[in-house]
Each structure stands twice: as structure tokens, then as C-alpha cells.
Motif scaffolding. Structure first.
Motif, PDB file in Angstrom:
ATOM      1  N   ALA A   1       0.658  -0.946  -0.458  1.00 37.15           N
ATOM      2  CA  ALA A   1       0.141  -0.034  -0.233  1.00 37.15           C
ATOM      3  C   ALA A   1       0.820   1.586  -0.325  1.00 37.15           C
ATOM      4  O   ALA A   1       0.642   2.098  -0.548  1.00 37.15           O
ATOM      5  CB  ALA A   1      -1.178  -0.221   1.194  1.00 37.15           C
ATOM      6  N   GLU A   2       2.191   1.049   0.464  1.00 39.68           N
ATOM      7  CA  GLU A   2       3.281   2.319   1.241  1.00 39.68           C
ATOM      8  C   GLU A   2       3.368   2.368  -0.604  1.00 39.68           C
ATOM      9  O   GLU A   2       4.665   3.621  -0.880  1.00 39.68           O
ATOM     10  CB  GLU A   2       3.999   1.958   1.607  1.00 39.68           C
ATOM     11  N   GLY A   3       3.357   1.956  -1.851  1.00 45.34           N
ATOM     12  CA  GLY A   3       4.229   1.789  -2.884  1.00 45.34           C
ATOM     13  C   GLY A   3       5.251   1.064  -3.265  1.00 45.34           C
ATOM     14  O   GLY A   3       5.886   1.538  -3.686  1.00 45.34           O
ATOM     15  N   LYS A   4       5.884  -0.055  -2.361  1.00 45.67           N
ATOM     16  CA  LYS A   4       7.164  -0.272  -2.252  1.00 45.67           C
ATOM     17  C   LYS A   4       7.127  -1.794  -2.602  1.00 45.67           C
ATOM     18  O   LYS A   4       7.739  -2.716  -2.969  1.00 45.67           O
ATOM     19  CB  LYS A   4       7.348  -0.887  -0.699  1.00 45.67           C
ATOM     20  N   GLY A   5       5.838  -1.926  -4.067  1.00 51.36           N
ATOM     21  CA  GLY A   5       6.345  -2.375  -5.193  1.00 51.36           C
ATOM     22  C   GLY A   5       5.320  -4.350  -4.242  1.00 51.36           C
ATOM     23  O   GLY A   5       4.006  -3.909  -3.288  1.00 51.36           O
ATOM     24  N   GLN A   6       5.058  -5.940  -4.418  1.00 51.24           N
ATOM     25  CA  GLN A   6       4.842  -6.547  -3.997  1.00 51.24           C
ATOM     26  C   GLN A   6       6.054  -7.641  -3.730  1.00 51.24           C
ATOM     27  O   GLN A   6       6.102  -8.337  -4.136  1.00 51.24           O
ATOM     28  CB  GLN A   6       3.925  -7.188  -5.739  1.00 51.24           C
ATOM     29  N   PRO A   7       5.971  -6.924  -1.888  1.00 52.52           N
ATOM     30  CA  PRO A   7       7.386  -7.747  -2.005  1.00 52.52           C
ATOM     31  C   PRO A   7       7.160  -8.990  -1.305  1.00 52.52           C
ATOM     32  O   PRO A   7       6.254  -9.384  -1.661  1.00 52.52           O
ATOM     33  CB  PRO A   7       7.656  -7.499  -0.470  1.00 52.52           C
ATOM     34  N   THR A   8       8.166 -10.646  -1.627  1.00 51.84           N
ATOM     35  CA  THR A   8       8.082 -11.889  -1.103  1.00 51.84           C
ATOM     36  C   THR A   8       7.426 -11.951   0.000  1.00 51.84           C
ATOM     37  O   THR A   8       7.488 -11.109   0.897  1.00 51.84           O
ATOM     38  CB  THR A   8       8.974 -12.654  -1.554  1.00 51.84           C
ATOM     39  N   LEU A   9       7.055 -12.755   0.979  1.00 53.80           N
ATOM     40  CA  LEU A   9       6.601 -13.152   2.465  1.00 53.80           C
ATOM     41  C   LEU A   9       7.882 -12.854   3.312  1.00 53.80           C
ATOM     42  O   LEU A   9       7.919 -12.306   3.615  1.00 53.80           O
ATOM     43  CB  LEU A   9       6.325 -14.566   2.682  1.00 53.80           C
ATOM     44  N   ARG A  10       9.386 -13.280   2.564  1.00 51.29           N
ATOM     45  CA  ARG A  10      10.343 -13.661   2.922  1.00 51.29           C
ATOM     46  C   ARG A  10      11.046 -11.983   3.507  1.00 51.29           C
ATOM     47  O   ARG A  10      11.665 -11.415   4.524  1.00 51.29           O
ATOM     48  CB  ARG A  10      11.186 -14.490   2.096  1.00 51.29           C
ATOM     49  N   GLU A  11      10.897 -11.123   2.491  1.00 53.18           N
ATOM     50  CA  GLU A  11      11.086 -10.178   2.134  1.00 53.18           C
ATOM     51  C   GLU A  11      10.073  -8.831   3.113  1.00 53.18           C
ATOM     52  O   GLU A  11      10.880  -8.092   3.748  1.00 53.18           O
ATOM     53  CB  GLU A  11      11.027  -9.101   0.512  1.00 53.18           C
ATOM     54  N   ALA A  12       9.423  -9.221   2.954  1.00 51.40           N
ATOM     55  CA  ALA A  12       8.102  -8.817   4.196  1.00 51.40           C
ATOM     56  C   ALA A  12       8.918  -9.252   5.594  1.00 51.40           C
ATOM     57  O   ALA A  12       8.937  -7.878   6.373  1.00 51.40           O
ATOM     58  CB  ALA A  12       6.561  -8.680   3.675  1.00 51.40           C
ATOM     59  N   ALA A  13       9.038 -10.027   5.861  1.00 52.33           N
ATOM     60  CA  ALA A  13       9.171 -11.010   7.205  1.00 52.33           C
ATOM     61  C   ALA A  13      10.412  -9.886   7.698  1.00 52.33           C
ATOM     62  O   ALA A  13      10.994  -9.839   8.466  1.00 52.33           O
ATOM     63  CB  ALA A  13       9.586 -11.994   7.093  1.00 52.33           C
ATOM     64  N   ALA A  14      11.825  -9.903   6.811  1.00 50.93           N
ATOM     65  CA  ALA A  14      12.774  -9.431   7.031  1.00 50.93           C
ATOM     66  C   ALA A  14      12.921  -7.533   7.417  1.00 50.93           C
ATOM     67  O   ALA A  14      13.655  -7.412   8.372  1.00 50.93           O
ATOM     68  CB  ALA A  14      13.554  -9.198   5.533  1.00 50.93           C
ATOM     69  N   ASP A  15      11.788  -6.643   6.628  1.00 45.82           N
ATOM     70  CA  ASP A  15      11.523  -5.831   6.432  1.00 45.82           C
ATOM     71  C   ASP A  15      10.853  -5.563   7.617  1.00 45.82           C
ATOM     72  O   ASP A  15      10.816  -4.671   8.898  1.00 45.82           O
ATOM     73  CB  ASP A  15      10.695  -4.885   5.538  1.00 45.82           C
ATOM     74  N   TRP A  16       9.785  -6.426   8.685  1.00 44.70           N
ATOM     75  CA  TRP A  16       9.365  -6.935  10.068  1.00 44.70           C
ATOM     76  C   TRP A  16       9.996  -6.228  10.797  1.00 44.70           C
ATOM     77  O   TRP A  16      10.253  -5.564  11.779  1.00 44.70           O
ATOM     78  CB  TRP A  16       8.200  -7.267   9.157  1.00 44.70           C
ATOM     79  N   TYR A  17      10.881  -7.726  10.387  1.00 43.26           N
ATOM     80  CA  TYR A  17      11.809  -7.655  12.048  1.00 43.26           C
ATOM     81  C   TYR A  17      12.922  -6.646  12.125  1.00 43.26           C
ATOM     82  O   TYR A  17      13.212  -6.014  12.967  1.00 43.26           O
ATOM     83  CB  TYR A  17      13.092  -8.978  11.895  1.00 43.26           C
ATOM     84  N   ARG A  18      13.359  -6.162  10.645  1.00 44.14           N
ATOM     85  CA  ARG A  18      14.204  -4.539  10.935  1.00 44.14           C
ATOM     86  C   ARG A  18      13.698  -3.608  11.051  1.00 44.14           C
ATOM     87  O   ARG A  18      13.967  -3.081  12.508  1.00 44.14           O
ATOM     88  CB  ARG A  18      14.993  -4.864   9.345  1.00 44.14           C
ATOM     89  N   ARG A  19      12.081  -3.109  11.294  1.00 47.08           N
ATOM     90  CA  ARG A  19      11.859  -2.179  11.251  1.00 47.08           C
ATOM     91  C   ARG A  19      10.742  -2.525  12.566  1.00 47.08           C
ATOM     92  O   ARG A  19      10.500  -0.653  13.503  1.00 47.08           O
ATOM     93  CB  ARG A  19      11.274  -1.662   9.946  1.00 47.08           C
ATOM     94  N   ARG A  20      10.651  -3.128  13.183  1.00 51.85           N
ATOM     95  CA  ARG A  20       9.602  -3.465  13.891  1.00 51.85           C
ATOM     96  C   ARG A  20       9.654  -4.256  15.603  1.00 51.85           C
ATOM     97  O   ARG A  20       9.449  -3.763  16.184  1.00 51.85           O
ATOM     98  CB  ARG A  20       8.049  -4.257  14.119  1.00 51.85           C
ATOM     99  N   PHE A  21       9.831  -5.568  14.862  1.00 52.03           N
ATOM    100  CA  PHE A  21      10.492  -6.124  15.699  1.00 52.03           C
ATOM    101  C   PHE A  21      11.912  -6.066  16.488  1.00 52.03           C
ATOM    102  O   PHE A  21      12.280  -6.183  17.789  1.00 52.03           O
ATOM    103  CB  PHE A  21      10.690  -8.197  15.694  1.00 52.03           C
ATOM    104  N   GLU A  22      13.104  -5.780  15.846  1.00 50.68           N
ATOM    105  CA  GLU A  22      14.277  -5.697  16.269  1.00 50.68           C
ATOM    106  C   GLU A  22      14.248  -4.064  17.419  1.00 50.68           C
ATOM    107  O   GLU A  22      15.083  -4.154  18.284  1.00 50.68           O
ATOM    108  CB  GLU A  22      15.237  -5.592  14.649  1.00 50.68           C
ATOM    109  N   PRO A  23      13.812  -3.639  16.884  1.00 54.92           N
ATOM    110  CA  PRO A  23      13.368  -1.670  17.485  1.00 54.92           C
ATOM    111  C   PRO A  23      13.452  -1.909  19.565  1.00 54.92           C
ATOM    112  O   PRO A  23      13.846  -1.695  19.861  1.00 54.92           O
ATOM    113  CB  PRO A  23      12.882  -0.878  17.062  1.00 54.92           C
ATOM    114  N   VAL A  24      11.896  -3.031  19.302  1.00 49.49           N
ATOM    115  CA  VAL A  24      10.609  -3.266  20.807  1.00 49.49           C
ATOM    116  C   VAL A  24      11.823  -4.010  21.554  1.00 49.49           C
ATOM    117  O   VAL A  24      12.252  -4.178  22.364  1.00 49.49           O
ATOM    118  CB  VAL A  24       9.658  -3.875  20.477  1.00 49.49           C
ATOM    119  N   ALA A  25      12.909  -5.501  20.256  1.00 47.52           N
ATOM    120  CA  ALA A  25      13.240  -6.450  21.353  1.00 47.52           C
ATOM    121  C   ALA A  25      14.885  -5.444  21.603  1.00 47.52           C
ATOM    122  O   ALA A  25      15.240  -6.009  22.995  1.00 47.52           O
ATOM    123  CB  ALA A  25      14.010  -7.163  20.238  1.00 47.52           C
TER     124      ALA A  25
END
Length: 265
Positions: free
Chosen positions: A120-144
């Protein structure tokens, strides 16, 4: 032994080790070893000498054929292992661990939602693994990192993944109620639930755990299982819990009422 050296080094075994050492020194490509994998442990079926030489040389990887033995999935620990295996296989994330049934499925749902938000942000159609890596970097890792900086996984006796799911649940509940909660506010709220024990409390917990261990070694010592891995028996015979970081007393079960006693012969 731990270095895969034969416990009984016969002449034949010594010669075989020397032959493999020479082949390795000559740069020869050795056939893969044969392994069984049971959960996160590997057992050598064929290739002990090759593994021994690899460990001698400080080698961290080795070619192998692996046969994985999967648990039946009926026990909770089996279900959790299979869920983690599926999660890692789909997302490629090895650094996220949860200990509650359904936790990995919830993380997969969150990653799927994150994947849609990236599109929706216009970043194409990432694969599940690409989205997972982005989620980990931007969401999970900072909280951890916030959790680790406050030593909350140890204080709570839970994994960073478990605590992350709690925080995500709180934030979602606050969002539904119309009052937003940042990750920083959620972590601060969590920290208040697990205060740092005082020096006296830490000494009392350490002493109680030490005496309980010594008591268990004596004849007639405590043998019944404790309610959780964080529990220990205090010097007064009661059971205490380390999960909150304070001496939280668990009352021992009350004896059955006299009228409830069995009258069968």
C-alpha cells in the motif's frame, strides 16, 4: 567424545583419521556425512572421523545429508517445535522465539499484514520473506532492543517474542478504545509489572534456591515437581516464583477436607 575423537583409538581408527587428515590437507573433496536431525540436535550416522578432523581444523561447516525426524505433534512442546519450524521455513527468521502455543501463527499474521502495508505504501509486491525481513528490521528488532536494555526477558522469565506479542496486544486494545499507545509507552507499562528486585530480595532468592537444592539431596527431601521453571522452595516450606523478580508466594495446596477423604477400602 565431544571432539568426535574415538574413545578407544585402535590402530585401524588411527590410520583412518590420518588418511582423512592427509586428504583434507591435499584439498580433496570428501563425501558428505550422514546425519539424523532431532529437533535442534544432530546425530552422526556415518562420518564421525570426517567430523573429528573438521573440528580439529576449526571448520564450522561440513557437507551433509540430513534426515530430519519430526515429532508427532500431540504434546505442547511438539506443536510448538513444528510451529517454529514452519515459521522459520516461511519467513527465514531464526532470531524470533516464542514459548506460547499460537505465538508463531500470530507473528505470521502480523508479517502478512506488514506485507500488505508495504504494498500500500507503493513499495511493490514484496515476497513473504522480504516482508518478514523488513518487519524484523523495522518492527521487532527495535522493540527487542528496548526489552533487552531493561533486562525484561530475564526479569519476566519469558522470551522477547512472548513479550512482543503482549505489547502488540496492548497496543491493539488501546487502538480499539480510541487511545493510542506507542511502543515506548507499552514497554514502560511492561517494565512496571516486573520491578527490579532489591539487593535483599535477590540475596533471599539466591539463598532460598541454594537451600532448596541442598534439601532435595537429603533423605526425605523435596521431590514433588515445582509449578514452573522459575519456582523454588523457600526456607519456610512455601513455594516462591522468580518470574516477577520479587518473592511472590505460591501457597502450597491445602489438604483435602476430612469429609472429602476416600472411604473405599
Amino acid at each position: 567424545d565431544a571432539r568426535f575423537q574415538p574413545l578407544s583409538l585402535t590402530r585401524a581408527r588411527r590410520q583412518r583419521l590420518e588418511r582423512i587428515r592427509r586428504l583434507v590437507d591435499q584439498g580433496a573433496i570428501l563425501p558428505p556425512v550422514e546425519l539424523y536431525k532431532l529437533r535442534d540436535e544432530y546425530y552422526v550416522i556415518d562420518g564421525n572421523h570426517r567430523v573429528a578432523v573438521a573440528k580439529e581444523n576449526g571448520q564450522v561447516e561440513i557437507d551433509a545429508h540430513v534426515i530430519e525426524l519430526l515429532p508427532g505433534g500431540t504434546r505442547p512442546e511438539d506443536r510448538l517445535y513444528l510451529a517454529r519450524r514452519a515459521f522459520v521455513g516461511e519467513t527465514g527468521l531464526h532470531g524470533v522465539e516464542v514459548s506460547q502455543i499460537g505465538g508463531y501463527e500470530r507473528l505470521q499474521e502480523e508479517i502478512a499484514a506488514h506485507r500488505l502495508s508495504l504494498a500500500a505504501e507503493g513499495k511493490g509486491q514484496p515476497t513473504l520473506r522480504e516482508a518478514a525481513a523488513d518487519w524484523y528490521r523495522r518492527r521487532f528488532e527495535p522493540v527487542a532492543r528496548m526489552l533487552a536494555a531493561r533486562d525484561l526477558p530475564r526479569r519476566a522469565g519469558r522470551t522477547a517474542g512472548d513479550l512482543y506479542l503482549d505489547l502488540a496486544t496492548w497496543r491493539a486494545a488501546n487502538s480499539r478504545e480510541g487511545s493510542g499507545m506507542t511502543w515506548e509507552e507499552a514497554v514502560a507499562h511492561l517494565e512496571a509489572l516486573y520491578p527490579v528486585p532489591s539487593l535483599c530480595e535477590r540475596l533471599a532468592m539466591a539463598w532460598a534456591k541454594l537451600t532448596d537444592g541442598a534439601r532435595a539431596l537429603l533423605p526425605g527431601g523435596r521431590r514433588e515437581p515445582l509449578p514452573c521453571p522459575h519456582a523454588y522452595a523457600g526456607p519456610d516450606g512455601a513455594i516462591y516464583c522468580l518470574r516477577t523478580g520479587r518473592l511472590t508466594r505460591h501457597q502450597p495446596p491445602s489438604p483435602p477436607a476430612r469429609g472429602a477423604e476416600s472411604t473405599s477400602p
